[in-house]
Design a protein around this motif. Structure first.
Motif, short mmCIF file in Angstrom:
data_model
loop_
_atom_site.label_atom_id
_atom_site.label_comp_id
_atom_site.label_asym_id
_atom_site.label_seq_id
_atom_site.Cartn_x
_atom_site.Cartn_y
_atom_site.Cartn_z
N GLN A 109 -1.59 15.46 3.23
CA GLN A 109 -2.68 14.48 3.43
C GLN A 109 -2.33 13.84 4.86
O GLN A 109 -1.25 13.25 5.07
N TYR A 123 4.78 5.23 5.69
CA TYR A 123 4.03 4.98 7.13
C TYR A 123 4.87 5.22 8.40
O TYR A 123 5.68 4.40 8.54
N ASP A 166 -8.41 10.69 6.18
CA ASP A 166 -7.67 10.42 4.93
C ASP A 166 -8.00 11.60 4.15
O ASP A 166 -8.76 11.54 3.07
N LEU A 211 -5.22 6.80 -9.01
CA LEU A 211 -4.58 6.83 -7.68
C LEU A 211 -3.18 6.81 -7.59
O LEU A 211 -2.85 5.88 -8.04
N HIS A 212 -2.47 7.88 -7.08
CA HIS A 212 -1.06 7.81 -6.95
C HIS A 212 -0.34 7.22 -8.22
O HIS A 212 0.54 6.41 -8.17
N ARG A 243 -5.77 11.32 -5.53
CA ARG A 243 -6.76 11.00 -6.54
C ARG A 243 -7.03 12.17 -7.94
O ARG A 243 -7.24 13.08 -7.35
N PRO A 284 0.79 -1.15 0.04
CA PRO A 284 -0.01 0.08 0.09
C PRO A 284 0.86 1.20 0.08
O PRO A 284 0.63 2.21 0.76
N TYR A 285 1.92 1.13 -1.00
CA TYR A 285 2.77 2.54 -1.04
C TYR A 285 3.56 2.67 -0.01
O TYR A 285 4.07 3.87 0.16
N PHE A 323 -6.84 1.62 5.60
CA PHE A 323 -6.88 0.59 4.74
C PHE A 323 -5.74 -0.57 5.32
O PHE A 323 -6.02 -1.81 4.56
N LEU A 357 -13.65 9.59 -2.17
CA LEU A 357 -12.62 10.49 -1.50
C LEU A 357 -12.16 11.48 -2.42
O LEU A 357 -10.86 11.82 -2.64
N TYR A 408 -3.34 10.57 6.76
CA TYR A 408 -4.03 9.41 6.56
C TYR A 408 -3.53 8.54 7.72
O TYR A 408 -2.60 8.28 8.09
N GLU A 423 1.47 12.96 4.03
CA GLU A 423 1.81 13.10 2.51
C GLU A 423 1.68 14.73 2.29
O GLU A 423 0.92 15.01 1.98
N HIS A 473 5.42 8.54 0.63
CA HIS A 473 4.32 7.86 1.24
C HIS A 473 4.83 7.02 2.37
O HIS A 473 4.52 5.81 2.50
C1 GLA Z 1 -3.43 7.67 0.42
C2 GLA Z 1 -4.79 7.81 0.03
C3 GLA Z 1 -5.42 6.79 0.68
C4 GLA Z 1 -4.92 5.40 0.46
C5 GLA Z 1 -3.41 5.35 0.63
C6 GLA Z 1 -2.80 3.91 0.32
O1 GLA Z 1 -2.81 7.94 1.58
O2 GLA Z 1 -5.20 9.00 0.34
O3 GLA Z 1 -6.98 6.64 0.50
O4 GLA Z 1 -5.12 5.29 -1.07
O5 GLA Z 1 -2.86 6.30 0.05
O6 GLA Z 1 -3.62 2.85 0.70
#
Ligand code: GLA
Length: 384
Positions: free
Chosen positions: A318, A207, A281, A130-131, A106, A94-95, A324, A237, A320, A346, A205
């Motif tokens: 952002q 975490y 988010d 996305l991304h 997005r 997930p990045y 997810f 979103l 977040y 982000e 990105h």
């Molecule tokens: C970003 C997006 C989230 C999700 C994550 C990756 O933060 O805003 O909605 O897509 O990346 O999972």
């Protein structure tokens, strides 16, 4: 020629040569990180600052795989989520830790119009983009150049994105520099140029969980975000174009607040925004655009005393809350990443800007230089 002269000549030539990924550079080590499906090899770099802070980063996606930061007792822990092996990044991440581009966040319906032409982008988040799409900048192999300047060590990553990649117009040359300083700052600098007008919105990105590995929640971290508004989003979103004032809502982090304290208040004023995103988010709107680096956010982890400050030249950040992460990712050292076990900050322009005339423009024109910077500064409550 005697041996002394030969040595002097070798040193002179070495001094004039740009460092390459195979050169031993002070503060930086490297090793193989595995093979991509097309046979190319990824490299893992390890950068250590004089204070002992250590970052591991690979040229695959520019991914920061590990960031070891001191706590108030001098203990170093890895404060970012990720995987031990390249295969796990290849098979669906997930990045985690990646450079995101061409466009972080997005773009509605994967479509935008520019100079009278409509561009269709890859749709990889329902019907939205996305991304950066299916193979964004998080999934390409970057050229890497380690460098050292006194006590500061880093890597320059470069990637040439061809015209039409993921549907974007123009050949884009992107350059992202990570530099670690002796005073525990990670400076991320972004540059890009294009031969045709194109949207660009690069971000990082990572975490974070400042409590270190094994901590399965970020909900007790204390967060401050220097913003009075967020961009309201719809059920997918995608920004509606309206800005929501954070005052009186669970989005108000202007005064430091425990992340988990209001995250479930879907019934509060503004709480519907928490409901659609399953938590935080959202892009926070920062003031002082054009005034250089400004403080965007500050995070404090009470059990270790670690503090992270994020300053940026971007108009937004952002936040977040890892909504997810559902326990499906088995990460470093076998740690299973539960819901909300990591958070992202982000720094970026607002989502869907190419379709929102009221948002700051993300269009890079030929002849212009995309040039922005974000700094992650680490300290502890013992330094205060
Ligand atoms: C970003 C997006 C989230 C999700 C994550 C990756 O933060 O805003 O909605 O897509 O990346 O999972």
């Amino acid at each position: 020629m005697n041996r002394f002269l030969i040595t002097v000549l070798i040193l002179l030539v070495a001094g004039c040569t740009e460092p390459s990924s195979t050169t031993m550079t002070p503060g930086i080590r490297h090793k193989g990180f595995g093979t991509l499906p097309d046979g190319r090899e990824a490299t893992l770099y390890s950068i250590t600052s004089p204070s002992g802070m250590n970052m591991e980063v690979t040229n695959y996606g520019g991914i920061i795989t590990s960031l070891k930061v001191e706590d108030r007792d001098g203990r170093f822990d890895d404060v970012v989520l990720g995987f031990d092996h390249l295969e796990d990044y290849l098979s669906g991440s997930p990045y985690f830790g990646a450079i995101v581009g061409r466009y972080g966040n997005r773009i509605s319906n994967g479509r935008f119009s520019l100079d009278g032409e409509t561009y269709e982008l890859a749709a990889n988040d329902g019907q939205n983009h996305l991304h950066g799409g299916i193979q964004g900048f998080d999934k390409v192999l970057w050229d890497a150049r380690p460098f050292s300047m006194g006590n500061e060590h880093g890597i320059i990553f470069e990637y040439d994105s061809p015209d039409g990649e993921e549907g974007y117009p123009g050949n884009l040359s992107a350059k992202v520099t990570y530099m670690m300083t002796a005073d525990n700052r990670l400076i991320v600098s972004y540059q890009a140029s294009t031969d045709k007008a194109t949207p660009v919105n690069l971000t990082q990105h990572s975490y974070f969980n400042l409590a270190g590995p094994g901590s399965d929640s970020i909900l007790d971290h204390v967060l401050m975000i220097a913003a009075e508004h967020i961009t309201s989003v719809d059920a997918e979103l995608i920004p509606t174009g309206d800005l929501l004032a954070v005052a009186g809502t669970p989005f108000d982090f202007r005064v430091p607040l425990v992340i988990g304290s209001r995250i479930s208040e879907t019934g509060a004023a503004g709480g519907q925004q928490l409901e659609v995103a399953g938590g935080y988010d959202h892009t926070y709107v920062l003031s002082g655009v054009g005034e250089g680096l400004r403080l965007a956010a500050r995070v404090y982890e009470p059990t270790t005393g670690r503090i992270m400050e994020v300053t940026t030249r971007e108009p937004g950040v952002q936040f977040y809350s890892g909504n997810f992460l559902d326990g499906n990712f088995s990460g470093k050292g076998g740690n299973v990443y539960a819901d909300r076990s990591g958070f992202c900050l982000e720094t970026q322009h607002f989502p869907d800007s190419p379709n929102q005339a009221g948002f700051p423009s993300t269009i890079l024109q030929p002849g212009e230089l995309y040039n922005t910077q974000t700094v992650f500064a680490f300290s502890t409550d013992a330094d205060q």
